[in-house]
Write an enzyme that holds these catalytic residues in place. Structure first.
Site, short mmCIF file in Angstrom:
data_model
loop_
_atom_site.label_atom_id
_atom_site.label_comp_id
_atom_site.label_asym_id
_atom_site.label_seq_id
_atom_site.Cartn_x
_atom_site.Cartn_y
_atom_site.Cartn_z
N GLU A 14 0.88 -1.18 0.00
CA GLU A 14 0.00 0.00 0.00
C GLU A 14 0.91 1.22 0.00
OE1 GLU A 14 -3.10 -0.59 -0.48
OE2 GLU A 14 -2.86 -2.72 -0.08
N HIS A 162 -7.46 -3.91 0.44
CA HIS A 162 -6.56 -2.75 0.42
C HIS A 162 -5.72 -2.62 1.68
CE1 HIS A 162 -8.27 -1.61 -3.38
NE2 HIS A 162 -9.47 -1.42 -2.86
#
Ligand code: AMP
Ligand code: MG
Length: 190
Positions: A14, A162
């Site tokens: 990320e 995510h």
């Protein structure tokens, strides 16, 4: 360096991001490295770990927190990118093993960030792009996102999408299914 064929390191990063344009004086940087080693012989996922990385040239926007759940406070307690690369090399033998990610984003971001800091790239030259592998195995008309891939294979989306460590775990599940199906010769339909 000889390649170790015991595990595939499935990695998902990320990075700091913004809804529209990157603010002046900032650049997108890695804030989480999710790692899930996959045992090649059994297809088992061995564990999942999250390395939180403190950004040095950017900050976590509200948009980024909404997408990833990661906050500035969390990543402020993280390690440096250099320490994270050392952990990959030492704890995961990342230079010697094949690694995999979903798409080419993670590989290119690692290259970019290492280059811009004059740091050694922590992986070797064996990378598997699980997104394109899935598409060619099943002769799909187009590459699909991770969530769609899980649906296609009837696999659950575990954890938080995510978040690097959960994405790595789910991507390793996709890769494991591909490997085990290939060995069984059951490739006609997902
Ligand atoms: P993912 O592995 O799909 O969670 O995405 C990896 C990184 O890509 C995220 O941490 C963001 O930096 C960036 N990213 C993913 N989706 C978006 C989006 N919709 N808008 C902006 N950046 C994104
Ligand atoms: Mg991710």
């Amino acid at each position: 360096m000889a390649i170790k064929l015991d595990q595939i390191l499935v990695v998902d990063i990320e990075s700091t991001c913004w809804e529209k344009t990157t603010p002046p004086e900032q650049e997108s940087e890695i804030i989480e490295i999710g790692i899930c080693p996959l045992d090649i012989a059994s297809g088992e996922r061995l564990n999942k770990e999250s390395l939180l990385v403190k950004p040095e040239r950017s900050s976590v926007s509200e948009f980024c927190t909404q997408l990833t759940t990661l906050t500035q406070e969390q990543v402020d307690r993280g390690i440096t990118f250099s320490e994270a690369c050392s952990t990959l090399r030492k704890n995961y033998l990342s230079k010697e093993r094949i690694w995999a990610s979903y798409g080419d984003y993670d590989r290119s971001q690692f290259h970019k960030q290492c280059q811009s800091r004059s740091m050694t790239y922590p992986f070797g030259n064996r990378h598997i792009n699980v997104k394109s592998l899935l598409a060619v195995f099943y002769a799909l008309p187009r590459e699909v996102g991770m969530a769609e891939a899980l649906e296609l294979l009837n696999l659950p989306l575990e954890g938080t999408h995510h978040r690097g460590k959960d994405d790595a775990w789910n991507i390793a599940g996709i890769l494991s299914t591909l490997l085990l199906n290939a060995r069984r010769g059951s490739f006609n339909s997902p």
